[in-house]
Design a protein around this motif. Sequence first.
Motif, PDB file in Angstrom:
ATOM      1  N   LYS A 170      30.378   9.985  -2.421  1.00  0.00           N
ATOM      2  CA  LYS A 170      29.832  10.685  -3.597  1.00  0.00           C
ATOM      3  C   LYS A 170      28.300  10.698  -3.534  1.00  0.00           C
ATOM      4  N   LEU A 171      27.714   9.544  -3.222  1.00  0.00           N
ATOM      5  CA  LEU A 171      26.251   9.463  -3.139  1.00  0.00           C
ATOM      6  C   LEU A 171      25.745  10.299  -1.967  1.00  0.00           C
ATOM      7  N   ALA A 172      26.445  10.230  -0.839  1.00  0.00           N
ATOM      8  CA  ALA A 172      26.044  11.016   0.331  1.00  0.00           C
ATOM      9  C   ALA A 172      26.092  12.513   0.028  1.00  0.00           C
ATOM     10  N   ASP A 173      27.129  12.949  -0.655  1.00  0.00           N
ATOM     11  CA  ASP A 173      27.266  14.363  -0.998  1.00  0.00           C
ATOM     12  C   ASP A 173      26.105  14.828  -1.887  1.00  0.00           C
ATOM     13  N   GLN A 174      25.677  13.955  -2.805  1.00  0.00           N
ATOM     14  CA  GLN A 174      24.557  14.300  -3.690  1.00  0.00           C
ATOM     15  C   GLN A 174      23.279  14.545  -2.892  1.00  0.00           C
ATOM     16  N   HIS A 175      23.135  13.817  -1.776  1.00  0.00           N
ATOM     17  CA  HIS A 175      21.922  13.910  -0.956  1.00  0.00           C
ATOM     18  C   HIS A 175      22.135  14.717   0.320  1.00  0.00           C
ATOM     19  N   LYS A 176      23.327  15.337   0.442  1.00  0.00           N
ATOM     20  CA  LYS A 176      23.676  16.146   1.617  1.00  0.00           C
ATOM     21  C   LYS A 176      23.526  15.343   2.914  1.00  0.00           C
ATOM     22  N   LEU A 177      24.071  14.118   2.904  1.00  0.00           N
ATOM     23  CA  LEU A 177      24.002  13.228   4.072  1.00  0.00           C
ATOM     24  C   LEU A 177      25.386  12.978   4.639  1.00  0.00           C
ATOM     25  N   LYS A 178      25.429  12.684   5.937  1.00  0.00           N
ATOM     26  CA  LYS A 178      26.686  12.336   6.612  1.00  0.00           C
ATOM     27  C   LYS A 178      26.468  11.122   7.520  1.00  0.00           C
ATOM     28  N   LYS A 179      25.589  10.217   7.084  1.00  0.00           N
ATOM     29  CA  LYS A 179      25.276   9.025   7.866  1.00  0.00           C
ATOM     30  C   LYS A 179      25.372   7.798   6.963  1.00  0.00           C
TER      31      LYS A 179
END
Length: 130
Positions: A41-50
Amino acid sequence: KQEGKMEYEIKLSESGNYINVKIFKEMTTEKGQITAIESKKLADQHKLKKFLYDVREAPNVESPGSNYNFAYKGMPKLGGERETKVAILTSPKDESHNFLATVMMNAGYNVQLFFSEDEAVKWLEGHSVW
């Protein structure tokens, strides 16, 4: 998080390039599922996949069968994406995460085990030879 004692912490890294997941106490399938959902959820908010999973204080207490099922059945249900990079930071004396990392790789996920936080971050951020 249980009984007022923190069992994990999820936050954006200082660089803003990956999600930092720190696990306290034992690593279980349930904790893996909860932290995977919350960190995604947090990664999706920041457009991250790491992701950096710091399990130096959290030995894996699950059976090989549970680890295998998590990689092949649990991750797809949780929306695990194969282009995601996951660095697992563990203690050199703790081999309890080795099997999970292996089955995750065999299942097609981009997962690596590290003993050095610096090396894990370099790999996540693309500054590594492998």
